[in-house]
Design a protein around this motif. Structure first.
Motif, PDB file in Angstrom:
ATOM      1  N   UNK A 179       0.658  -1.185   0.073  1.00 33.97           N
ATOM      2  CA  UNK A 179       0.096   0.104  -0.105  1.00 33.97           C
ATOM      3  C   UNK A 179       0.957   1.242  -0.096  1.00 33.97           C
ATOM      4  N   UNK A 180       1.848   1.279   0.710  1.00 31.44           N
ATOM      5  CA  UNK A 180       2.802   2.454   0.917  1.00 31.44           C
ATOM      6  C   UNK A 180       3.279   2.748  -0.419  1.00 31.44           C
ATOM      7  N   UNK A 181       4.071   1.619  -1.113  1.00 31.03           N
ATOM      8  CA  UNK A 181       4.858   1.828  -2.335  1.00 31.03           C
ATOM      9  C   UNK A 181       3.899   2.267  -3.449  1.00 31.03           C
ATOM     10  N   UNK A 182       2.475   1.751  -3.588  1.00 29.11           N
ATOM     11  CA  UNK A 182       1.712   1.885  -4.712  1.00 29.11           C
ATOM     12  C   UNK A 182       0.872   3.411  -4.449  1.00 29.11           C
ATOM     13  N   UNK A 183       0.950   3.743  -3.095  1.00 26.27           N
ATOM     14  CA  UNK A 183       0.431   5.193  -2.649  1.00 26.27           C
ATOM     15  C   UNK A 183       1.650   6.345  -3.311  1.00 26.27           C
ATOM     16  N   UNK A 184       2.872   5.561  -3.021  1.00 23.97           N
ATOM     17  CA  UNK A 184       3.881   6.742  -3.402  1.00 23.97           C
ATOM     18  C   UNK A 184       3.841   6.716  -4.948  1.00 23.97           C
ATOM     19  N   UNK A 185       3.828   5.784  -5.652  1.00 24.68           N
ATOM     20  CA  UNK A 185       3.645   5.663  -7.317  1.00 24.68           C
ATOM     21  C   UNK A 185       2.391   6.877  -7.485  1.00 24.68           C
ATOM     22  N   UNK A 186       1.173   6.397  -6.999  1.00 28.08           N
ATOM     23  CA  UNK A 186       0.042   7.256  -7.273  1.00 28.08           C
ATOM     24  C   UNK A 186       0.179   8.559  -6.881  1.00 28.08           C
ATOM     25  N   UNK A 187       0.925   8.877  -5.786  1.00 31.80           N
ATOM     26  CA  UNK A 187       1.097  10.433  -5.465  1.00 31.80           C
ATOM     27  C   UNK A 187       1.993  11.185  -6.481  1.00 31.80           C
ATOM     28  N   UNK A 188       3.000  10.398  -6.679  1.00 33.77           N
ATOM     29  CA  UNK A 188       3.904  11.131  -7.891  1.00 33.77           C
ATOM     30  C   UNK A 188       3.053  11.178  -9.128  1.00 33.77           C
ATOM     31  N   UNK A 189       2.091  10.373  -9.566  1.00 31.74           N
ATOM     32  CA  UNK A 189       1.603  10.909 -10.649  1.00 31.74           C
ATOM     33  C   UNK A 189       0.504  11.879 -10.232  1.00 31.74           C
ATOM     34  N   UNK A 190      -0.164  11.655  -9.134  1.00 29.42           N
ATOM     35  CA  UNK A 190      -1.271  12.927  -8.944  1.00 29.42           C
ATOM     36  C   UNK A 190      -0.623  14.276  -8.994  1.00 29.42           C
ATOM     37  N   UNK A 191       0.563  14.211  -8.313  1.00 34.31           N
ATOM     38  CA  UNK A 191       1.481  15.535  -8.266  1.00 34.31           C
ATOM     39  C   UNK A 191       1.420  16.178  -9.596  1.00 34.31           C
ATOM     40  N   UNK A 192       1.992  15.348 -10.381  1.00 35.37           N
ATOM     41  CA  UNK A 192       2.327  15.836 -11.792  1.00 35.37           C
ATOM     42  C   UNK A 192       1.024  16.241 -12.514  1.00 35.37           C
ATOM     43  N   UNK A 193       0.095  15.468 -12.186  1.00 40.00           N
ATOM     44  CA  UNK A 193      -1.314  15.857 -12.803  1.00 40.00           C
ATOM     45  C   UNK A 193      -1.916  16.805 -12.289  1.00 40.00           C
ATOM     46  N   UNK A 194      -1.937  17.420 -11.047  1.00 42.13           N
ATOM     47  CA  UNK A 194      -2.285  18.351 -10.364  1.00 42.13           C
ATOM     48  C   UNK A 194      -1.691  19.777 -10.928  1.00 42.13           C
ATOM     49  N   UNK A 195      -0.255  19.455 -10.968  1.00 44.26           N
ATOM     50  CA  UNK A 195       0.368  20.587 -11.417  1.00 44.26           C
ATOM     51  C   UNK A 195      -0.174  20.980 -13.050  1.00 44.26           C
ATOM     52  N   UNK A 196      -0.165  19.966 -13.859  1.00 42.07           N
ATOM     53  CA  UNK A 196      -0.609  20.295 -15.322  1.00 42.07           C
ATOM     54  C   UNK A 196      -2.240  20.827 -15.135  1.00 42.07           C
ATOM     55  N   UNK A 197      -3.174  20.153 -14.126  1.00 50.83           N
ATOM     56  CA  UNK A 197      -4.477  20.819 -14.069  1.00 50.83           C
ATOM     57  C   UNK A 197      -4.443  22.235 -13.691  1.00 50.83           C
ATOM     58  N   UNK A 198      -3.510  22.631 -12.727  1.00 52.78           N
ATOM     59  CA  UNK A 198      -3.485  23.878 -12.054  1.00 52.78           C
ATOM     60  C   UNK A 198      -3.214  24.948 -13.230  1.00 52.78           C
ATOM     61  N   UNK A 199      -2.396  24.571 -14.187  1.00 51.60           N
ATOM     62  CA  UNK A 199      -1.715  25.453 -15.314  1.00 51.60           C
ATOM     63  C   UNK A 199      -2.898  25.460 -16.363  1.00 51.60           C
ATOM     64  N   UNK A 200      -3.668  24.314 -16.447  1.00 54.58           N
ATOM     65  CA  UNK A 200      -4.846  24.470 -17.413  1.00 54.58           C
ATOM     66  C   UNK A 200      -5.733  25.309 -16.854  1.00 54.58           C
ATOM     67  N   UNK A 201      -6.086  25.152 -15.593  1.00 50.77           N
ATOM     68  CA  UNK A 201      -7.086  26.250 -14.974  1.00 50.77           C
ATOM     69  C   UNK A 201      -6.978  27.841 -15.169  1.00 50.77           C
ATOM     70  N   UNK A 202      -5.449  28.111 -14.915  1.00 51.63           N
ATOM     71  CA  UNK A 202      -5.086  29.233 -15.038  1.00 51.63           C
ATOM     72  C   UNK A 202      -5.080  29.829 -16.467  1.00 51.63           C
ATOM     73  N   UNK A 203      -4.900  28.870 -17.345  1.00 46.02           N
ATOM     74  CA  UNK A 203      -4.996  28.999 -18.854  1.00 46.02           C
ATOM     75  C   UNK A 203      -6.629  29.667 -19.228  1.00 46.02           C
ATOM     76  N   UNK A 204      -7.329  28.826 -18.397  1.00 52.89           N
ATOM     77  CA  UNK A 204      -8.715  29.200 -18.914  1.00 52.89           C
ATOM     78  C   UNK A 204      -9.414  30.439 -18.090  1.00 52.89           C
ATOM     79  N   UNK A 205      -8.982  30.345 -16.955  1.00 52.92           N
ATOM     80  CA  UNK A 205      -9.263  31.827 -16.245  1.00 52.92           C
ATOM     81  C   UNK A 205      -8.990  32.959 -16.816  1.00 52.92           C
ATOM     82  N   UNK A 206      -7.856  32.960 -17.408  1.00 54.66           N
ATOM     83  CA  UNK A 206      -7.267  34.384 -18.258  1.00 54.66           C
ATOM     84  C   UNK A 206      -8.136  34.525 -19.357  1.00 54.66           C
ATOM     85  N   UNK A 207      -8.911  33.641 -19.656  1.00 53.83           N
ATOM     86  CA  UNK A 207      -9.656  33.935 -20.837  1.00 53.83           C
ATOM     87  C   UNK A 207     -11.008  33.718 -20.583  1.00 53.83           C
ATOM     88  N   UNK A 208     -11.194  34.254 -19.250  1.00 46.65           N
ATOM     89  CA  UNK A 208     -12.791  34.167 -18.892  1.00 46.65           C
ATOM     90  C   UNK A 208     -13.544  32.714 -18.847  1.00 46.65           C
TER      91      UNK A 208
END
Length: 806
Positions: A139-168
């Protein structure tokens, strides 16, 4: 040689009980049961069973009841014990092509062991893999793998949200998709009609921004999907890392459990590796939620069936080679089958539904079949021919092609089979097969020929006594005294119609043993005696002799005309036999002849009305030629004659009446009467020799019973061929009557001797000119033939007149 009147000692073989060397059969139980009178068949059997080369299968031919099946079974079992136990046969799931299951040979007993080891491993995997996946380390190892993915995915999503907000635009996830909405100046979401009411320039700017956002969303997915794939691959690698030690440990236990040298070891190791890869490729199935117990059980079933061993032939319990007796050789039972079940109007199956037939089970051993059973099914016959040609068996289910619904078919791997086939058939079937299917017959190079009878000796009588002892033990019957066994042996000679030979049809003897024992028990005796055997024989006759009795009653009542006293010209009593299959009996039949001047020759009335068979017609032609040879010096004969079996409406076959027909013809031709109390049987050849005939005992006894009913006066008897003396095994009543002089049995070697007995006048011997003495039978006949000749050539004779006009 002159005519002989047989004595009572000539009429049957009597076996002295003391000569058998025991008091009752219980003394013989410790002796092995031999092949009685079948030395040829025994030698051929031992040779055939010992030959390991292809095509040395055995064809066993002989009569039903001769012991073919029981003796061959005994021989097969004796040889099988000395042979190695053949391997087991398993079918396995084919991970590459499931419709082609794999065949695997394992040493005897290891098929069952492999099945248990794989079952244990599958169950342990189903239990232990979820436990490992529920462990803290995983569970620990799989959570670490999933967290690494989620962190990268959250970063990409934040950038996408900022891009959308900038265009209303506002953006959020919904069911795996990105949903975005245009915002107003106050930050509220605009409805579609509100967007349409915007100024044209504003709408154009919104559309431009929307296109830019869509491109950015596409870039977002292109960036996050590889991240998700990397995460899944990492999780799968983690799963494999956790599960592989379990798999390796299970496979190590399986390989260690199969300690013997395995011929198909490489094949088994390859399959185990494929199974391990299959488990690792389907690890997601082990991650079923704990609360979904039904799904977990469904997977358990699928896992067990997928990694299961179908042990179709288990030889673990054998101590030698298998001996299979297939009494019902249907296609499925002989060659194996594939079972199907219906699911959603489709017939489905898998490798676990493959079933072995007798051929697969008999691999390395012996298989007994009956030819008549095989010939009843053309499909079985053709499949067996193909198997004998190739030595390989492909299990198939031929009927599935004609089912009204679709079927999922299997094609199991064909296997090589080494089996010795023992085919049981009759002589006619054997030779018919040789002619009709020589390729098939060539596969059976060992001919085991069971005799119908054998020469009797002290050894064969002793062996037959052992047979009776074993039959009593096997059937739980009281034992037989030596006198009872002697009576059984005498019946064996009677069944063979020979004082020197004994019948080899021991099924009849075994039936008589059971029937005699039943009478013994009814009398509350502990030992079967000779009178019990006699009573059993009389009871058997009584159960079958109704047709015989009715014919005798017809003669006694005058419906069938038979003269037993006095003399008649051109009339004689012939002897015939009726064989009903389960009962044979003899009875007399009147034969009459008429002769007169003419040139028609001898007329066989039975032949003219198609009531005679070819053998009888042959006998009449031989008779006619012999008659012509007797009077060749006055040839051509001016004779018209007829012969008929009186009151015979069912047909005549055989030549055993040709001697009686000759005597009737000579009596009519000479004008000399024949004794009506003497019945005649025997065939005659072109030289006048009297040849032996069959059914001699039944014929004599049948005539004796007719005379006994009418009253024996010492004038009755039978005239039989001299060469039939050794075939006499008459019942005691006839022997006693002969001893008292009330009935006579005469034998002749030449036809002339018989005519002297029947007329009381010498037959006559031709002089150098070919003429016979006056006063002799042939002299009288010659005189009348000369009269016929003159009559035929007289001017007033119609045919003579026509000749003179020429």
């Amino acid at each position: 040689m002159p005519i002989s009147n047989l004595t009572p000692a000539d009429l049957r073989l009597t076996i002295v009980p003391e000569s058998l060397g025991f008091s009752d059969t219980s003394e013989l139980l410790n002796l092995p049961l031999p092949w009685i009178g079948q030395e040829r068949a025994e030698t051929a059997t031992r040779f055939g069973l010992g030959m390991d080369q292809p095509d040395y299968n055995l064809f066993v031919l002989g009569e039903v009841g001769s012991g073919r099946t029981s003796l061959l079974t005994q021989a097969m079992q004796a040889v099988a014990v000395e042979r190695l136990v053949p391997p087991d046969l398993c079918y396995l799931h084919n991970f590459d092509t499931p419709e082609r299951p794999l065949a695997l040979r394992l040493p005897a007993g290891q098929g069952r062991q492999l099945r248990q080891l794989l079952l244990k491993m599958a169950k342990s995997l189903v239990t232990e893999i979820p436990q490992q996946l529920a462990g803290q380390d995983f569970k620990t190892e799989s959570a670490h793998i999933e967290k690494a993915y989620k962190d990268e995915e959250a970063k990409a999503y934040a950038e996408l949200s900022s891009f959308a907000e900038a265009r209303n635009f506002s953006i959020h996830r919904e069911a795996g998709r990105m949903v975005f909405t245009l915002l107003g100046e106050a930050g509220q979401s605009l409805a579609e009609d509100e967007v349409l009411s915007l100024p044209k320039e504003r709408r154009a700017a919104v559309e431009q921004a929307e296109q830019e956002l869509r491109v950015e969303i596409t870039l977002y997915f292109e960036k996050t999907r590889p991240l998700e794939r990397v995460m899944n691959e990492a999780l799968a690698a983690l799963l494999r890392q956790v599960v592989k030690p379990l798999l390796d440990h299970g496979l190590q236990e399986i390989r260690a459990g199969l300690k013997k040298q395995i011929k198909d070891a490489a094949k088994l190791n390859a399959w185990l590796d494929d199974m391990a890869h299959d488990v690792l490729d389907n690890l997601a199935l082990f991650q079923i939620a704990d609360d979904d117990e039904e799904s977990r059980q469904d997977f358990l079933e699928r896992a067990l069936s997928r990694y299961r061993v179908n042990l179709v032939v288990d030889n673990g319990g054998l101590s030698g080679a298998p001996v299979i007796i297939e009494d019902n050789p249907l296609f499925r039972s002989l060659f194996g089958s594939i079972e199907y079940q219906s699911e959603s109007d489709v017939l489905v199956t898998d490798f676990t539904r493959i079933r072995a037939g007798s051929l697969l089970k008999a691999h390395g051993g012996f298989l007994m079949l009956h030819l008549r059973d095989l010939l009843a099914d053309a499909l079985v016959w053709e499949k067996l021919r193909r198997f004998l040609r190739s030595g390989r068996l492909q299990i198939e289910e031929p009927g599935t092609a004609f089912t009204p619904i679709a079927a999922v078919s299997l094609e199991p791997e064909a296997v090589d089979i080494e089996v010795k086939i023992i085919l049981i058939g009759s002589r006619d079937q054997y030779y018919d097969l040789q002619e009709a299917d020589p390729e098939f017959a060539r596969r059976f190079r060992v001919k085991v020929d069971f005799a119908e009878s054998f020469s009797s000796s002290d050894e064969t009588r002793h062996a037959s006594s052992i047979f009776v002892a074993h039959a009593c033990r096997q059937l739980g019957l009281p034992h037989f005294s030596s006198a009872a066994v002697a009576r059984l042996l005498e019946d064996g000679h009677r069944d063979a119609d020979d004082q020197a030979r004994q019948s080899a049809i021991f099924a009849r003897a075994e039936a008589l043993v059971m029937e005699s024992a039943a009478i013994c028990r009814a009398r509350k005796n502990e030992l079967v005696e000779a009178e019990d055997v006699d009573a059993a024989l009389q009871a058997r006759t009584w159960r079958h002799n109704y047709p015989d009795q009715r014919l005798r009653e017809s003669i006694a009542e005058g419906d069938l005309l038979i003269d037993l006293r006095g003399e008649r010209v051109g009339q004689i009593n012939g002897l015939t036999q009726v064989d009903l299959g389960d009962y044979r009996f003899g009875f007399p039949i009147r034969i009459t002849s008429r002769t007169f001047a003419g040139d028609a020759g001898l007329l066989n009335i039975e032949r003219e009305v198609e009531l005679s068979g070819p053998i009888h017609d042959k006998g009449v032609f031989i008779l006619q030629n012999y008659l012509a040879a007797l009077f060749a010096h006055i040839a051509p004969l001016s004779l018209s004659a007829s012969i008929v079996f009186e009151q015979e409406y069912h047909g005549v076959e055989g030549d055993s009446a040709s001697c009686a027909e000759l005597y009737a013809l000579l009596s009519s031709l000479s004008g000399l009467p024949l004794r009506q109390g003497i019945a005649v049987t025997g065939a005659v050849n072109q030289h006048g020799d009297v040849l032996p005939v069959g059914g001699i005992n039944e014929k004599i006894e049948g005539y004796f019973r007719i005379c006994e009913t009418a009253g024996l006066d010492g004038s009755q008897g039978v005239l039989i061929p001299w060469r039939n003396r050794r075939h006499l095994m008459l019942e005691s009543k006839v022997v006693d009557a002969v001893a008292k002089g009330l009935f006579h049995i005469y034998t002749v070697e030449h036809a002339k001797e018989g005519i002297e007995l029947l007329t009381g006048i010498p037959a006559g011997t031709a002089n150098e000119a070919g003429s016979y003495p006056q006063g002799s039978v042939l002299g009288h006949a010659q005189k009348n033939l000369q009269i016929f000749r003159r009559a035929c050539h007289a001017p007033e004779h119609p045919k003579a007149g026509r000749k003179l006009l020429r």
